[in-house]
Motif scaffolding. Structure first.
Motif, PDB file in Angstrom:
ATOM      1  N   VAL A 117       0.707  -1.248   0.165  1.00  0.00           N
ATOM      2  CA  VAL A 117       0.167   0.015   0.049  1.00  0.00           C
ATOM      3  C   VAL A 117       0.839   1.102  -0.054  1.00  0.00           C
ATOM      4  O   VAL A 117       0.535   2.105  -0.766  1.00  0.00           O
ATOM      5  CB  VAL A 117      -0.961  -0.060   1.249  1.00  0.00           C
ATOM      6  CG1 VAL A 117      -1.639   1.268   1.309  1.00  0.00           C
ATOM      7  CG2 VAL A 117      -2.047  -1.170   1.129  1.00  0.00           C
ATOM      8  N   GLY A 118       2.115   1.283   0.622  1.00  0.00           N
ATOM      9  CA  GLY A 118       2.811   2.279   0.681  1.00  0.00           C
ATOM     10  C   GLY A 118       4.021   2.591  -0.538  1.00  0.00           C
ATOM     11  O   GLY A 118       4.607   3.528  -0.483  1.00  0.00           O
ATOM     12  N   GLY A 119       3.767   1.451  -1.382  1.00  0.00           N
ATOM     13  CA  GLY A 119       4.647   1.380  -2.732  1.00  0.00           C
ATOM     14  C   GLY A 119       6.182   1.647  -2.258  1.00  0.00           C
ATOM     15  O   GLY A 119       6.819   2.299  -2.944  1.00  0.00           O
ATOM     16  N   MET A 120       6.320   0.820  -1.174  1.00  0.00           N
ATOM     17  CA  MET A 120       7.815   0.893  -0.622  1.00  0.00           C
ATOM     18  C   MET A 120       8.936  -0.073  -0.993  1.00  0.00           C
ATOM     19  O   MET A 120      10.023  -0.039  -0.926  1.00  0.00           O
ATOM     20  CB  MET A 120       7.902   0.736   0.891  1.00  0.00           C
ATOM     21  CG  MET A 120       6.983   2.104   1.486  1.00  0.00           C
ATOM     22  SD  MET A 120       7.229   1.731   3.212  1.00  0.00           S
ATOM     23  CE  MET A 120       5.809   0.822   3.531  1.00  0.00           C
ATOM     24  N   GLY A 121       8.414  -1.049  -1.874  1.00  0.00           N
ATOM     25  CA  GLY A 121       9.198  -2.340  -2.338  1.00  0.00           C
ATOM     26  C   GLY A 121       9.759  -3.161  -1.352  1.00  0.00           C
ATOM     27  O   GLY A 121       9.111  -3.022  -0.228  1.00  0.00           O
ATOM     28  N   ALA A 122      10.702  -3.864  -1.403  1.00  0.00           N
ATOM     29  CA  ALA A 122      11.533  -4.506  -0.698  1.00  0.00           C
ATOM     30  C   ALA A 122      12.340  -4.205   0.164  1.00  0.00           C
ATOM     31  O   ALA A 122      13.214  -3.580  -0.420  1.00  0.00           O
ATOM     32  CB  ALA A 122      12.066  -6.035  -1.638  1.00  0.00           C
ATOM     33  N   PRO A 123      12.386  -4.253   1.565  1.00  0.00           N
ATOM     34  CA  PRO A 123      13.359  -3.618   2.402  1.00  0.00           C
ATOM     35  C   PRO A 123      14.668  -4.590   2.193  1.00  0.00           C
ATOM     36  O   PRO A 123      14.951  -5.461   1.526  1.00  0.00           O
ATOM     37  CB  PRO A 123      12.913  -3.799   3.694  1.00  0.00           C
ATOM     38  CG  PRO A 123      11.972  -5.123   3.573  1.00  0.00           C
ATOM     39  CD  PRO A 123      11.353  -4.924   2.382  1.00  0.00           C
ATOM     40  N   ALA A 124      15.663  -3.681   2.622  1.00  0.00           N
ATOM     41  CA  ALA A 124      17.034  -4.519   2.926  1.00  0.00           C
ATOM     42  C   ALA A 124      17.011  -5.743   3.830  1.00  0.00           C
ATOM     43  O   ALA A 124      16.198  -5.542   4.686  1.00  0.00           O
ATOM     44  CB  ALA A 124      18.121  -3.613   3.219  1.00  0.00           C
ATOM     45  N   LYS A 125      17.758  -6.645   3.780  1.00  0.00           N
ATOM     46  CA  LYS A 125      17.805  -7.757   4.662  1.00  0.00           C
ATOM     47  C   LYS A 125      19.119  -8.247   5.279  1.00  0.00           C
ATOM     48  O   LYS A 125      20.105  -8.239   4.411  1.00  0.00           O
ATOM     49  CB  LYS A 125      17.262  -9.119   4.072  1.00  0.00           C
ATOM     50  CG  LYS A 125      15.717  -8.911   3.329  1.00  0.00           C
ATOM     51  CD  LYS A 125      15.395 -10.034   2.471  1.00  0.00           C
ATOM     52  CE  LYS A 125      16.102 -10.163   1.230  1.00  0.00           C
ATOM     53  NZ  LYS A 125      15.740 -10.823   0.194  1.00  0.00           N
ATOM     54  N   ALA A 126      19.275  -8.065   6.523  1.00  0.00           N
ATOM     55  CA  ALA A 126      20.630  -8.564   7.012  1.00  0.00           C
ATOM     56  C   ALA A 126      20.610  -9.752   7.707  1.00  0.00           C
ATOM     57  O   ALA A 126      19.821 -10.035   8.550  1.00  0.00           O
ATOM     58  CB  ALA A 126      20.936  -7.523   8.060  1.00  0.00           C
ATOM     59  N   TYR A 127      21.370 -10.741   7.144  1.00  0.00           N
ATOM     60  CA  TYR A 127      21.304 -12.058   7.419  1.00  0.00           C
ATOM     61  C   TYR A 127      22.839 -12.428   8.207  1.00  0.00           C
ATOM     62  O   TYR A 127      23.767 -12.197   7.714  1.00  0.00           O
ATOM     63  CB  TYR A 127      21.309 -12.792   6.132  1.00  0.00           C
ATOM     64  CG  TYR A 127      21.470 -14.455   6.361  1.00  0.00           C
ATOM     65  CD1 TYR A 127      20.564 -15.157   6.612  1.00  0.00           C
ATOM     66  CD2 TYR A 127      22.903 -14.854   6.244  1.00  0.00           C
ATOM     67  CE1 TYR A 127      21.007 -16.597   6.679  1.00  0.00           C
ATOM     68  CE2 TYR A 127      23.045 -16.137   5.852  1.00  0.00           C
ATOM     69  CZ  TYR A 127      22.103 -17.113   6.519  1.00  0.00           C
ATOM     70  OH  TYR A 127      22.217 -18.562   6.461  1.00  0.00           O
ATOM     71  N   VAL A 128      22.576 -13.201   9.337  1.00  0.00           N
ATOM     72  CA  VAL A 128      23.669 -13.697  10.142  1.00  0.00           C
ATOM     73  C   VAL A 128      23.517 -15.146  10.279  1.00  0.00           C
ATOM     74  O   VAL A 128      22.571 -15.596  10.946  1.00  0.00           O
ATOM     75  CB  VAL A 128      24.164 -12.946  11.250  1.00  0.00           C
ATOM     76  CG1 VAL A 128      25.545 -13.543  11.988  1.00  0.00           C
ATOM     77  CG2 VAL A 128      24.256 -11.498  11.130  1.00  0.00           C
ATOM     78  N   ARG A 129      24.350 -15.900  10.012  1.00  0.00           N
ATOM     79  CA  ARG A 129      24.551 -17.486  10.407  1.00  0.00           C
ATOM     80  C   ARG A 129      25.296 -17.576  11.673  1.00  0.00           C
ATOM     81  O   ARG A 129      26.493 -17.175  12.023  1.00  0.00           O
ATOM     82  CB  ARG A 129      25.122 -18.316   9.292  1.00  0.00           C
ATOM     83  CG  ARG A 129      25.488 -19.594   9.557  1.00  0.00           C
ATOM     84  CD  ARG A 129      25.998 -20.290   8.259  1.00  0.00           C
ATOM     85  NE  ARG A 129      26.486 -21.624   8.762  1.00  0.00           N
ATOM     86  CZ  ARG A 129      27.020 -22.362   7.875  1.00  0.00           C
ATOM     87  NH1 ARG A 129      26.760 -22.187   6.650  1.00  0.00           N
ATOM     88  NH2 ARG A 129      27.648 -23.786   8.384  1.00  0.00           N
ATOM     89  N   VAL A 130      24.668 -18.319  12.622  1.00  0.00           N
ATOM     90  CA  VAL A 130      25.285 -18.452  13.913  1.00  0.00           C
ATOM     91  C   VAL A 130      25.578 -19.979  14.215  1.00  0.00           C
ATOM     92  O   VAL A 130      24.902 -20.605  14.239  1.00  0.00           O
ATOM     93  CB  VAL A 130      24.416 -17.881  15.033  1.00  0.00           C
ATOM     94  CG1 VAL A 130      25.176 -17.962  16.608  1.00  0.00           C
ATOM     95  CG2 VAL A 130      23.898 -16.537  14.930  1.00  0.00           C
ATOM     96  N   PRO A 131      26.793 -20.323  14.353  1.00  0.00           N
ATOM     97  CA  PRO A 131      27.109 -21.804  14.364  1.00  0.00           C
ATOM     98  C   PRO A 131      26.739 -22.369  15.534  1.00  0.00           C
ATOM     99  O   PRO A 131      27.684 -22.950  16.546  1.00  0.00           O
ATOM    100  CB  PRO A 131      28.531 -21.908  14.068  1.00  0.00           C
ATOM    101  CG  PRO A 131      29.112 -20.484  14.681  1.00  0.00           C
ATOM    102  CD  PRO A 131      28.064 -19.665  14.415  1.00  0.00           C
ATOM    103  N   VAL A 132      25.625 -22.321  15.965  1.00  0.00           N
ATOM    104  CA  VAL A 132      24.844 -23.175  17.201  1.00  0.00           C
ATOM    105  C   VAL A 132      23.800 -23.869  16.848  1.00  0.00           C
ATOM    106  O   VAL A 132      22.843 -23.354  16.128  1.00  0.00           O
ATOM    107  CB  VAL A 132      24.639 -22.006  18.264  1.00  0.00           C
ATOM    108  CG1 VAL A 132      24.088 -22.645  19.582  1.00  0.00           C
ATOM    109  CG2 VAL A 132      25.909 -21.326  18.765  1.00  0.00           C
ATOM    110  N   LEU A 133      23.743 -25.146  17.217  1.00  0.00           N
ATOM    111  CA  LEU A 133      22.621 -26.043  17.004  1.00  0.00           C
ATOM    112  C   LEU A 133      22.124 -26.638  18.221  1.00  0.00           C
ATOM    113  O   LEU A 133      22.782 -27.336  18.799  1.00  0.00           O
ATOM    114  CB  LEU A 133      22.910 -27.010  15.978  1.00  0.00           C
ATOM    115  CG  LEU A 133      21.738 -28.021  15.650  1.00  0.00           C
ATOM    116  CD1 LEU A 133      20.758 -27.048  14.680  1.00  0.00           C
ATOM    117  CD2 LEU A 133      22.350 -28.965  14.477  1.00  0.00           C
ATOM    118  N   LEU A 134      21.092 -26.239  18.758  1.00  0.00           N
ATOM    119  CA  LEU A 134      20.399 -26.655  20.090  1.00  0.00           C
ATOM    120  C   LEU A 134      19.051 -26.926  19.890  1.00  0.00           C
ATOM    121  O   LEU A 134      18.297 -26.571  18.972  1.00  0.00           O
ATOM    122  CB  LEU A 134      20.443 -25.481  20.990  1.00  0.00           C
ATOM    123  CG  LEU A 134      21.850 -24.923  21.512  1.00  0.00           C
ATOM    124  CD1 LEU A 134      21.659 -23.881  22.425  1.00  0.00           C
ATOM    125  CD2 LEU A 134      22.797 -25.972  22.333  1.00  0.00           C
TER     126      LEU A 134
END
Length: 512
Positions: free
Chosen positions: A193-210
């Motif tokens: 509705v705001g005609g804003m398009g796609a925002p930026a995306k900041a991605y971080v992989r954290v080597p933890v598996l729980l």
């Protein structure tokens, strides 16, 4: 102009399952419920008039076009033909019913398909490609894609790249499932509705598996880490912030924790993503099981101790069917039956459950109150235990519910063992009532679950988590992962601190 004509047109569809690579079960067509039309839209309470969660700004803020969605209880890996069938049908419907202004991609994040890596990214890429093709053919603007996920999903940079908006639950147990879906829908409408398009995306992989049972938001450090999302989300220039714990019972390179922050201020999104990732990494050794956890013997000693609170709940965590266990591992039930403390006159102990259609039929043939000797369970998972022999009295026979099918309860000594026709989780008081049992007055209740769902949490006067074998064994080290990226905590406790610099996917203008 007609107001309806100005509303964005949003398609929706997807595929949801948690699929354990360590269970011999395979999820075929019988495991999935394919929904379309209004049945699909009924998955979202925000769109349902009269529901307490209904929000007219979301429901009436777009024209919602249901395509197809497939959902299954967690289980073993998905048969390729099921996945390919869903994907082909979804893509065909996008071509037939597009173009769309937006697309709501409803996925889980922990779908493992036999012979394929990163199934959700593959599905998102196929959806993205189809949407772009339809838009190009119609001369329409690029379609915005908003994805919603479980926080126990495994998220790769490829998946993030295919989606314009992506978010996940912030509570475990998932009491905010519908709230999360509403947020994903509302953010999508606002961008359109705001005609804003796609925002930026900041991605971080954290080597933890729980496992999820160590990362419940009922306890620190998860409580504080997830609370830190709220002020970030409220910051000017930020749309959403999410932390995925990951799904520990898959065995792929994408198994790890993940942080994604989206926003129009790419620099701020990047800084906040690194901040959340560092907080998660720094707390890695502080995560503890949501309840006291121990071997079956230690848990039984506590439950049977003089003065122990009643009802005392024990989580048979290794075969939790809502995490991917088969639901028919008999290891715990066999131990209890062979324990003389549970002979006649012992503590009333309800055990839920194993499934075995033939065993249920034998109980119905015998009739309620009859003596019976029948084997049950281990039809799917015969790796961790074999069938159990139930020699006792048929205590209850019911029609059960649509998930369980018919249900029989066999009393062996002081044990009331629930046997169902089909795989069935027991998370609510009504589940036990459908088996003809009350559990409020039981001494001990054994249920195949990890952390207790809200009703069982309220029921429990006390509880412990049993570290039992199965396809979702909480002891990750003994499972034997072969395909995760190393080093990874807790597999490599002495690993060096990782680089938590965010990968930033730039914003895409609305007219792109």
């Amino acid at each position: 102009m007609n107001a309806a004509a100005t509303r964005p047109r949003i398609g929706t569809g997807g595929m949801s399952i948690e699929a354990s690579a360590f269970s011999p079960h395979r999820s075929g067509f019988e495991a999935f419920n394919f929904t379309k039309d209004d049945v699909l839209l009924s998955r979202y309470t925000v769109l349902s008039p009269g529901h307490v969660n209904h929000d007219a700004s979301v429901a009436d803020g777009a024209t919602w076009v249901p395509l197809v969605h497939a959902r299954s209880l967690p289980g073993g890996m998905v048969e390729p033909v099921v996945y390919e069938t869903l994907k082909a049908e979804l893509i065909e419907m996008i071509h037939a019913q597009g173009p769309f202004d937006g697309f709501f991609l409803d996925i889980h994040g922990a779908m493992t398909v036999v012979g394929r890596q990163d199934a959700e990214a593959d599905l998102a890429r196929a959806v993205r490609t189809a949407l772009d093709e339809v838009s190009a053919k119609a001369g329409s603007p690029r379609t915005l894609v908003s994805a919603t996920m479980d926080l126990h999903g495994n998220v790769t940079s490829d998946l993030v790249e295919q989606c314009d908006l992506i978010t996940c639950y912030r509570m475990a147990p998932h009491e905010d499932e519908q709230e999360t879906k509403t947020r994903a829908m509302a953010n999508l409408i606002a961008r359109l509705v705001g005609g804003m398009g796609a925002p930026a995306k900041a991605y971080v992989r954290v080597p933890v598996l729980l496992p999820g049972e160590k990362t419940s938001t009922r306890l620190e450090p998860a409580t504080g880490i997830y609370e830190a999302i709220l002020p970030i989300e409220a910051s000017e220039g930020i749309v959403d912030a999410s932390i995925w714990v990951g799904y520990a019972w898959a065995d792929e390179p994408r198994c790890y924790a993940t942080v994604v922050v989206t926003g129009d201020d790419a620099e701020l999104a990047s800084a906040k993503a690194t901040e959340l990732a560092a907080r998660y990494w720094d707390a890695r050794a502080e995560f503890q099981f949501v309840a006291p956890a121990a071997s079956l013997d230690a848990c039984l000693a506590a439950a049977l101790a003089p003065g122990a609170s009643r009802p005392y709940l024990l989580s048979d965590s290794g075969d939790n069917p809502t995490a991917g266990g088969s639901g028919d591992v008999t290891w715990t039930l066999t131990q209890l039956i062979n324990d003389p403390r549970f002979s006649d006159g012992g503590p009333r102990t309800v055990v839920a459950s194993v499934f075995d259609k033939e065993a249920v039929a034998a109980c119905f043939d015998a009739g309620m109150g009859s003596g019976i000797e029948v084997t049950a369970g281990a039809l799917v998972d015969h790796v961790h235990s074999g069938p159990v022999t139930l020699k006792g009295i048929v205590l209850q026979l019911t029609e059960g519910d649509e998930t369980s099918g018919r249900v029989a309860v066999v009393k062996i000594g002081s044990i009331e063992a629930i046997v169902t026709e089909r795989r069935k989780p027991y998370h609510q008081i009504s589940d036990f009532a459908a088996a003809g049992l009350t559990v409020t007055d039981a001494d001990i209740v054994v249920v195949k679950i990890g952390y207790l769902e809200p009703e069982l949490f309220e029921l429990a006067a006390d509880w412990m988590l049993m570290l039992t074998p199965g396809g979702v064994d909480q002891d990750l080290i003994r499972l034997g992962h072969k395909h995760i990226d190393r080093p990874m905590f807790p597999f490599d406790t002495e690993m060096s601190a990782p680089d938590l610099t965010a990968t930033v996917f730039p914003a895409i203008p609305a007219n792109a």
